[in-house]
Design a protein around this motif. Structure first.
Motif, mmCIF file in Angstrom:
data_model
loop_
_atom_site.group_PDB
_atom_site.id
_atom_site.type_symbol
_atom_site.label_atom_id
_atom_site.label_comp_id
_atom_site.label_asym_id
_atom_site.label_seq_id
_atom_site.Cartn_x
_atom_site.Cartn_y
_atom_site.Cartn_z
ATOM 1 N N ARG A 99 0.846 -1.197 0.000
ATOM 2 C CA ARG A 99 0.000 0.000 0.000
ATOM 3 C C ARG A 99 0.875 1.238 0.000
ATOM 4 N NH1 ARG A 99 -3.650 2.349 5.024
ATOM 5 N NH2 ARG A 99 -3.833 4.446 4.164
ATOM 6 N N ARG A 142 1.597 5.011 0.511
ATOM 7 C CA ARG A 142 1.089 6.129 1.294
ATOM 8 C C ARG A 142 1.555 7.426 0.652
ATOM 9 N NH1 ARG A 142 1.949 4.045 7.567
ATOM 10 N NH2 ARG A 142 -0.049 2.964 7.738
ATOM 11 N N THR A 190 -8.998 3.730 0.880
ATOM 12 C CA THR A 190 -7.862 2.868 1.190
ATOM 13 C C THR A 190 -7.873 2.464 2.655
ATOM 14 O OG1 THR A 190 -6.523 3.888 -0.551
ATOM 15 C CG2 THR A 190 -5.346 2.687 1.163
ATOM 16 N N GLU A 199 -8.444 -1.542 4.487
ATOM 17 C CA GLU A 199 -7.681 -2.218 5.530
ATOM 18 C C GLU A 199 -8.556 -2.489 6.755
ATOM 19 O OE1 GLU A 199 -3.630 -1.685 6.539
ATOM 20 O OE2 GLU A 199 -3.342 -0.177 4.976
ATOM 21 N N HIS A 254 3.580 -1.116 4.005
ATOM 22 C CA HIS A 254 3.216 0.284 3.807
ATOM 23 C C HIS A 254 4.458 1.057 3.387
ATOM 24 C CE1 HIS A 254 0.121 -1.188 6.668
ATOM 25 N NE2 HIS A 254 -0.669 -0.423 5.946
ATOM 26 N N ASP A 280 6.083 4.870 1.619
ATOM 27 C CA ASP A 280 5.983 6.208 1.049
ATOM 28 C C ASP A 280 7.337 6.566 0.458
ATOM 29 O OD1 ASP A 280 7.586 8.070 3.038
ATOM 30 O OD2 ASP A 280 6.387 6.722 4.279
#
Length: 383
Positions: free
Chosen positions: A203, A205, A270, A274, A337, A339
């Motif tokens: 995922r 971010r 999103t 989850e 996760h 970014d």
């Protein structure tokens, strides 16, 4: 699945930053053959649909070469000012770039159709018809197993068409655009697949930097020389008003508003995805505990010769119960996760933008590192 493929991979949207991180993540998964050979499905949206296409065909090396050579104007190229009301803010160049450097869409999906991994992509339908069921209103999913090749190619490209920038892509009767509006992280689809026994997901971010207003300033400078012309003078006045709105923290103009709405929608759906997965697992666990407790209570309070039958009747009642979640067991799920952080490439697609090779390589490496860190202590079959 009969061939031992019981793992689903889930990939979110995330633009150029997201797909580079996902490439590193997928490279890490592929390095573990014992896990990769169990992957039977890839569920992807937007950037995840593009990365998932190449992963399903086991062509990640080719995806890396493509991304390393990709320039911003080869994805979404800004349109001329006079075109904006009619053709969107940008021209969608990515389809022809993929066709020229990777292969025509029809050839790619023909290969994809016979690949051992099934690809499922999510598309937002902006047509007038809602469709059946409010739960999936305006959401369309397309599978490499069941969707005709002439529709699967456009579906993948529609999923990646950032609708704040470009017009929709027709997919048969569907008027398709960025799947992130309806399901940016298609984790729920993996949960709903009864053949899936384990999930590994990435995922992205996203960070959304505040608009600097450079485009407004740049346009005003170009128009200042024509200030004597009444329509131009009026336009300069509108630009000044837009700049004042931006300084107050308000959307400066309609495209800015669309981008903010996209941020809200993608972030919310999103997070809910989850939450749905976590609550499903919690419900399954609590149901199992409740069933065991109820059987124990029935055995404890029933007459000695009725204890076994009482426990069996409780078990039967639980088996017959119709709960909204479908699974009778919890799914081992690893969610990475990620970014881009300080490595982030500029996502604005403005004219003259550059994406340095060093930044691209660093993002791919970061994706691998994030996967390694998350999977090392997870339940996934790694190492």
């Amino acid at each position: 699945m009969s061939d031992g493929r019981d793992v689903a991979v889930v990939l979110s949207g995330g633009g150029m930053n997201g797909i580079l991180l996902e490439l590193g993540f997928l490279q890490r998964l592929r390095a573990e053959r014992s896990l990769w050979e169990r992957v039977g499905w890839i569920y992807g949206t937007s950037a995840g649909a593009l990365a998932g296409t190449m992963a399903a065909m086991d062509r990640l090396d080719e995806l890396e070469r493509f991304l390393m050579g990709l320039r911003p104007e080869e994805t979404f190229r800004p349109n001329r000012l006079w075109q904006l009301p009619f053709t969107g803010l940008h021209e969608y160049r990515l389809p022809e770039t993929i066709a020229a450097r990777v292969g025509p869409a029809e050839e790619l999906v023909a290969t994809l159709h016979t690949a051992p991994i099934e690809l499922v992509v999510c598309v937002t339908d902006v047509g007038d018809e809602v469709g059946e069921g409010e739960e999936h209103a305006f959401e369309r999913t397309f599978s490499s197993r069941t969707t005709p090749p002439e529709l699967m190619g456009p579906a993948i490209l529609a999923s990646a068409a950032i609708s704040a920038l470009v017009l929709p892509v027709p997919v048969g009767e569907t008027i398709g655009t960025d799947g992130g509006w309806v399901r940016n992280f298609p984790l729920g689809h993996a949960y709903d697949n009864p053949d899936v026994e384990e999930i590994v997901a990435f995922r992205y971010r996203a960070t959304y930097p505040r608009s600097t207003g450079e485009n407004i300033v740049r346009l005003r400078r170009r128009l200042e020389r024509f200030r004597a012309v009444p329509p131009v003078r009026a336009l300069i006045g509108e630009l000044d008003a837009a700049e004042e709105r931006r300084e107050r923290g308000e959307p400066a103009h309609l495209p800015d508003m669309l981008l903010r709405l996209m941020r809200v929608t993608i972030s919310r759906n999103t997070a809910l995805e989850e939450r749905y997965a976590a609550e499903t697992d919690d419900s399954v666990r609590e149901l199992a505990a409740l069933r065991a407790d109820a059987q124990a209570i029935a055995r404890r309070h029933a007459l000695p010769w009725r204890r076994r039958r009482a426990a069996a009747e409780v078990a039967t009642r639980f088996d017959d119960a119709q709960f909204p979640f479908r699974h009778e067991r919890r799914l081992p799920t690893t969610i990475v996760h990620g970014d881009a952080g300080e490595l982030a490439l500029d996502p604005s697609f403005r004219a003259g933008l550059e994406w340095p090779d060093a930044s691209k390589r660093a993002l791919i490496a970061r994706g691998r590192e994030l996967a390694e860190e998350a999977l090392r202590g997870s339940s996934a079959t790694i190492g």
